[in-house]
Scaffold this active site. Structure first.
Site, PDB file in Angstrom:
ATOM      1  N   HIS A   1       0.827  -1.217   0.000  1.00  0.00           N
ATOM      2  CA  HIS A   1       0.000   0.000   0.000  1.00  0.00           C
ATOM      3  C   HIS A   1       0.856   1.261   0.000  1.00  0.00           C
ATOM      4  O   HIS A   1       0.343   2.344  -0.266  1.00  0.00           O
ATOM      5  CB  HIS A   1      -1.065  -0.029   1.102  1.00  0.00           C
ATOM      6  CG  HIS A   1      -0.602   0.250   2.503  1.00  0.00           C
ATOM      7  ND1 HIS A   1      -0.311  -0.743   3.409  1.00  0.00           N
ATOM      8  CD2 HIS A   1      -0.422   1.412   3.158  1.00  0.00           C
ATOM      9  CE1 HIS A   1       0.028  -0.195   4.569  1.00  0.00           C
ATOM     10  NE2 HIS A   1      -0.023   1.115   4.441  1.00  0.00           N
TER      11      HIS A   1
ATOM     12  N   ASP B   1       1.267  -7.710   2.392  1.00  0.00           N
ATOM     13  CA  ASP B   1       1.346  -6.288   2.036  1.00  0.00           C
ATOM     14  C   ASP B   1       2.811  -5.834   1.832  1.00  0.00           C
ATOM     15  O   ASP B   1       3.376  -5.144   2.670  1.00  0.00           O
ATOM     16  CB  ASP B   1       0.675  -5.489   3.166  1.00  0.00           C
ATOM     17  CG  ASP B   1       0.296  -4.074   2.761  1.00  0.00           C
ATOM     18  OD1 ASP B   1       0.845  -3.574   1.761  1.00  0.00           O
ATOM     19  OD2 ASP B   1      -0.536  -3.458   3.458  1.00  0.00           O
TER      20      ASP B   1
ATOM     21  N   SER C   1       3.891   2.392   8.282  1.00  0.00           N
ATOM     22  CA  SER C   1       3.623   1.378   7.257  1.00  0.00           C
ATOM     23  C   SER C   1       4.901   1.040   6.517  1.00  0.00           C
ATOM     24  O   SER C   1       5.612   1.929   6.067  1.00  0.00           O
ATOM     25  CB  SER C   1       2.590   1.893   6.257  1.00  0.00           C
ATOM     26  OG  SER C   1       1.325   1.825   6.820  1.00  0.00           O
TER      27      SER C   1
HETATM   28  N1  ARG Z   1      -4.706   0.529   7.310  1.00  0.00           N
HETATM   29  C1  ARG Z   1      -3.403   0.472   6.713  1.00  0.00           C
HETATM   30  C2  ARG Z   1      -2.577   1.668   7.077  1.00  0.00           C
HETATM   31  O1  ARG Z   1      -3.076   2.749   7.259  1.00  0.00           O
HETATM   32  C3  ARG Z   1      -3.470   0.438   5.234  1.00  0.00           C
HETATM   33  C4  ARG Z   1      -3.811  -0.882   4.725  1.00  0.00           C
HETATM   34  C5  ARG Z   1      -3.912  -0.859   3.244  1.00  0.00           C
HETATM   35  N2  ARG Z   1      -4.826  -1.892   2.851  1.00  0.00           N
HETATM   36  C6  ARG Z   1      -6.103  -1.642   2.534  1.00  0.00           C
HETATM   37  N3  ARG Z   1      -6.880  -2.649   2.354  1.00  0.00           N
HETATM   38  N4  ARG Z   1      -6.541  -0.437   2.389  1.00  0.00           N
HETATM   39  O2  ARG Z   1      -1.368   1.598   7.135  1.00  0.00           O
END
Ligand code: ARG
Length: 720
Positions: free
Chosen positions: A84, A219, A655
Site C-alpha cells: 500500500h 502487504d 507502514s
Molecule cells: N490501514 C493500513 C494503514 O493505514 C493500510 C492498509 C492498506 N490496505 C487496505 N486494504 N486499504 O497503514
C-alpha cells in the site's frame, strides 16, 4: 519559570510508559528503556541500535516516499516496504495491457526495474536545537510565535543544508513545543520499482479486512535506491548504480513464538496522547462524523465505476485507497473513543490539573483558555470539513481551486508576465495529471452530491453569499437532487478545464475574466474564497492558540508530576522512532481469543473466486493446496505462516516498517493496526493494542514460489 525542556532531554527516556506503550527516539534511548528492551529479549548493544560513528540499524531504516517507512535488505540498495506504500507507483506504471496492479510485477534483472518519482530519505544524525529555537521565540504570543517559527527553523536548517550532497535539516517540535530536535537527512531521488505481488495478494481482504485482525494480507512491494557512480544522491540516470548502504537487515527464516521480542523502527506520522477533552468532543461530534459522512458518498460513487471498468479502476485506485483507509479509521476512532470513555478519562486528568494549577499564574488559565478557544472555533468547524472533504472532494473542483494561483497572477498588482507564465505552466502540468486520473461519471455524481450536502448540512449563514440562489434561479429547487444533477451537468459541459480546444485558446491568451466566468472555477473559488474570507484566519488563530496552550499544558503536566516526566516520550510527528514489545495473542472481547499468527489455512478459507476483495491468483491456490511451502515453512505449525501481531506502539507512517527480532534480523513488515485499538492516536490501550505484520517468510514465498524471482531471494542475507 522553571526551565523544563533541558530536563526532558535527559530524562524522558529513562523510564518507560505502561506496558509496551512508547515511541522512543533511538538516538536518545535512556538506560532504563534500553534495559527494559533487554528484559523483553533484545540481544543488541545500544551502539548497534543507533550510532553516528559506525553502521547501525538506523542506517537501514528510511522514509519511503512522503509518508511511509522502508528498510534496506541487501548490499545493493534493495528496499522492502508495504504494497500500500508502493501502490501509487504500481498503479501509475500500469496500463490495462500491462496491469502490474492486477497481475503483479518482478524485475528479473536490473534493466527491467521501473523508474519512479519517489524519494528515499536516510537519517544522518540529530541535533537538539531547543535553545536556538527558544531564544528566537522568547516573549512572543501564540499567534506571533506561530508566524515566526518557520523563519526561525529556516535559519537553523540553512546552516546544515548542502544541496550538492542532497543533505537537509528538518526541525521537529517535541512534547508540544517544549523541545526542538533537528534531524539531518540525505535524500535519494533515483528509486526504481523491483517487484510487487498481484493486488489480490498485496491487498487481500481489501477494505473489509483493513484495520482488522485476523488478517491474511501479503502487504509488500520492493524497490531499489540508485546513486551516481561516486555514491552520491543523484537524479535518475541510466548510468546510476545501485546504492551501497551503510547497513542492511538480514532476513530471518526462523520465525518466532508467542511472547518473543519484537522491535519496530520507523516514522510514525502523528499521535496526540495529551489531547484534551475539548479536542475529543470536537472530533467525536463534528470533525470525524462530517468526514465519514462525506467520504461515504464519494467512495460509493467511485466504487460503482471502478468495478465496471479496469481502466477506471487504475485511474481511481490510489485516490480511492487513501480515502477509504482513513474513512474507516476515523469512523472506528470515534467508536472506540466512545466505547472506552476517553472523553471522560481526559476530563478526569484535567480536573486534577485544574486543582494543581489553581494558584499558579502560568497555568491557572490554561483549561479555561482551551475551553474558550474551542468555543470560538466550534461553530465553524463543520464548514471547514465540508469544504475540504466535500466541495474539494471532487477532482475537477479540487483542480479548479488550484487555478486560484493563476487568477492571483492575472489580477494582483505587481505581478508580472513572468508570474503569469509560471502560474500557467504549473496549471498546465497539473491539468495533465488531473485529466489522466479523472473519471467523469463518478466525479459528476460527487459534485452533485457534495454540493447538495453542503447546502443541507451546513448552516445557511455560512454559505457563500448568493451562490445557492444562483443555482435555484437557473436549475430549480434546492431541496431536489435533480437540481444539483442539472447544475453539475451544465458545469461539466461548459468548463474549459475539460475542453481541450477552449483550454488551448485560454492558455494562449489567459485573462482573468474568462477564468472567473468558467463554471468549475467559479464554483471552487466561491467556496474557497468564502472560507478564506470568513474562516481561515479564525482557524489559524485556533490552531496557534491550541499549540501554545498545548505547550503550557504539557509543561504543567510535567511540573505537576515530575515522576511522570520519566515515563514520557514525545508524540509521533514523522520523526524516526523505535518501539519495542512482543509477539502476542489477545482477547478482543469476552470469551474470544485471537491467536498471534495466521496461516495458509486461513487464506484458503477466506478465498472467494471472482470476489473484488477475496479473490486470489490460481497459482497461489494451487501451491497452497499442494502445501508447497519450501524453505519458508514454519516447522512448529507445519504450515506457511502469513501474518502475525505484536504489542508494539506504532501508527500511520510506520507502514512498511521493519519488524526486527532480538538479534537484529527482519521477521516481518508492519502494515496495520487492529480495530479494537483505533483510538490509539489519543490513547494507547495496553491490553488491546496490536500491530499487524506480514511474516517475512510469506513475503519471500510469494516472491520465490509465485513470482519465481530468485534473483531477489539471492540478494538477501538469509538467516536460518
Ligand atoms: N490501514 C493500513 C494503514 O493505514 C493500510 C492498509 C492498506 N490496505 C487496505 N486494504 N486499504 O497503514
Amino acid at each position: 519559570m522553571k526551565k523544563i525542556s533541558i530536563a526532558i532531554v535527559l530524562c524522558f527516556s529513562l523510564f518507560k510508559a505502561s506496558a509496551d506503550e512508547g515511541m522512543w527516539l533511538p538516538m536518545l534511548l535512556g538506560q532504563q528503556v534500553y534495559d527494559d528492551m533487554v528484559k523483553h529479549g533484545l540481544k543488541l548493544t545500544k551502539e548497534q541500535l543507533y550510532s553516528i560513528n559506525q553502521p547501525s540499524i538506523k542506517d537501514a531504516v528510511v522514509i519511503f516516499g512522503g509518508g511511509c517507512t522502508g528498510e534496506i535488505v541487501s548490499n545493493q540498495g534493495l528496499i522492502f516496504t508495504n504494497h500500500h506504500c508502493g501502490y501509487g507507483v504500481i498503479a501509475g506504471s500500469s496500463t490495462v495491457e500491462h496491469n502490474y496492479l492486477k497481475d503483479g510485477f518482478y524485475a528479473y534483472s536490473k534493466d527491467q526495474e521501473i523508474k519512479s518519482d519517489l524519494t528515499i530519505t536516510f537519517l544522518e544524525r540529530i541535533e537538539d536545537v531547543t535553545d536556538k529555537v527558544e531564544s528566537s521565540l522568547k516573549g512572543l504570543n501564540a499567534v506571533d510565535r506561530a508566524k515566526k517559527i518557520a523563519e526561525v527553523y529556516k535559519q537553523i536548517t540553512d546552516k546544515v543544508a548542502d544541496s550538492v550532497n542532497s543533505v537537509s535539516g528538518k526541525i521537529y517540535s517535541m512534547f508540544k513545543g517544549n523541545q526542538y530536535i533537528m534531524y539531518v537527512y540525505k535524500i535519494y531521488k533515483d528509486i526504481r520499482l523491483v517487484g510487487a505481488p498481484p493486488e489480490s495478494i498485496g491487498k487481500f481482504g481489501g477494505d473489509t479486512d483493513n484495520w482488522e485482525w485476523p488478517r491474511h494480507t501479503c502487504d509488500y512491494s520492493i524497490f531499489r535506491v540508485y546513486t551516481a557512480k561516486d555514491g552520491k544522491p543523484a537524479e535518475y540516470s541510466a548510468d546510476n548504480v545501485p546504492m551501497k548502504p551503510k547497513w542492511f537487515l538480514p532476513v530471518s527464516l526462523k520465525g518466532y513464538k508467542d511472547g518473543d521480542f519484537s522491535m519496530i523502527y520507523g516514522y510514525p506520522g502523528g499521535t496526540n496522547r495529551y489531547e484534551t477533552s475539548y479536542g475529543i468532543k470536537l472530533k467525536n461530534e463534528i470533525d470525524n462524523p462530517s468526514l465519514v459522512h462525506l467520504r461515504d458518498v464519494r467512495l460509493k460513487d467511485m466504487y460503482a465505476e471502478m468495478i465496471k471498468d479496469p481502466a477506471v479502476k487504475l485511474k481511481l485506485a490510489e485516490n480511492y485507497a487513501s480515502v477509504a483507509n482513513y474513512y474507516k479509521f476515523y469512523d472506528g476512532e470515534t467508536k472506540q473513543l466512545e466505547k472506552y470513555h476517553v472523553y471522560e478519562a481526559k476530563q478526569g486528568v484535567e480536573s486534577k490539573f485544574g486543582t494543581w494549577a489553581k494558584d499558579k499564574p502560568d497555568y491557572q488559565n490554561v483549561l479555561s483558555d482551551y475551553e474558550k478557544n474551542y468555543a470560538t472555533w466550534t461553530s465553524s468547524a463543520k464548514e471547514r470539513v465540508y469544504v475540504i472533504e466535500g466541495i474539494l472532494g471532487s477532482s475537477l473542483v479540487d483542480y479548479a481551486s488550484s487555478l486560484m494561483a493563476l487568477e492571483r497572477a492575472l489580477t494582483q498588482q505587481g505581478k508580472t508576465q513572468a508570474d503569469v507564465k509560471k502560474a500557467l505552466d504549473a496549471a498546465n502540468e497539473e491539468r495533465k495529471t488531473f485529466l489522466a486520473e479523472e473519471d467523469l461519471p463518478s466525479d459528476k455524481k460527487i459534485v452533485a452530491a457534495t454540493g447538495m450536502m453542503f447546502y443541507t448540512d451546513v448552516d445557511k449563514s455560512q454559505h457563500p453569499i448568493g451562490f445557492y440562489q444562483g443555482i435555484k434561479d437557473k436549475f430549480g429547487s434546492l431541496d431536489d437532487e435533480a437540481t444539483y444533477k442539472a447544475w453539475t451537468n451544465s458545469m461539466f459541459d461548459n468548463t474549459m478545464i475539460l475542453d481541450s480546444a477552449k483550454w488551448a485558446a485560454f492558455s494562449a491568451n489567459p485573462d482573468a475574466v474568462t477564468l472567473q466566468n468558467d463554471p468549475a472555477f467559479a464554483y471552487a473559488s466561491a467556496f474557497v474564497q468564502n472560507y478564506i474570507l470568513k474562516y481561515s484566519n479564525a482557524y489559524s488563530d485556533f490552531v496557534a492558540k491550541n499549540n501554545e496552550l498545548g505547550r503550557l499544558y504539557m509543561k504543567g503536566i510535567m511540573e505537576m508530576n515530575p515522576a511522570a516526566v520519566k515515563k514520557m516520550y514525545p508524540d509521533a510527528n514523522f520523526s524516526m522512532r523505535v518501539s519495542y514489545g512482543n509477539v502476542k495473542s489477545y482477547n478482543p472481547r469476552d470469551a474470544v481469543h485471537y491467536d498471534y499468527e495466521t496461516t495458509s489455512k486461513g487464506v484458503l478459507d477466506k478465498y472467494v473466486p471472482g470476489d473484488y476483495e477475496f479473490d486470489l491468483p490460481a497459482n497461489e491456490i494451487d501451491l497452497l493446496k499442494k502445501r508447497d511451502f519450501g524453505q519458508y515453512i514454519d516447522k512448529s505449525r507445519n504450515d506457511l505462516v502469513t501474518d502475525f501481531i505484536t504489542t508494539n506502539d506504532i501508527t500511520g507512517g510506520n507502514s512498511g516498517s521493519p519488524v526486527i527480532d532480538g538479534s537484529g534480523n527482519l521477521i516481518g513488515l508492519a502494515f496495520d493496526g487492529n480495530y479494537e485499538a483505533l483510538s490509539h492516536k489519543i490513547q494507547f490501550d495496553k491490553d488491546l493494542n496490536r500491530t499487524i505484520c506480514v511474516d517475512i517468510r510469506y513475503v519471500l514465498w510469494c516472491i520465490d514460489k509465485l513470482g519465481n524471482a530468485k534473483n531477489i531471494i539471492n540478494e538477501l542475507k538469509l538467516v536460518r
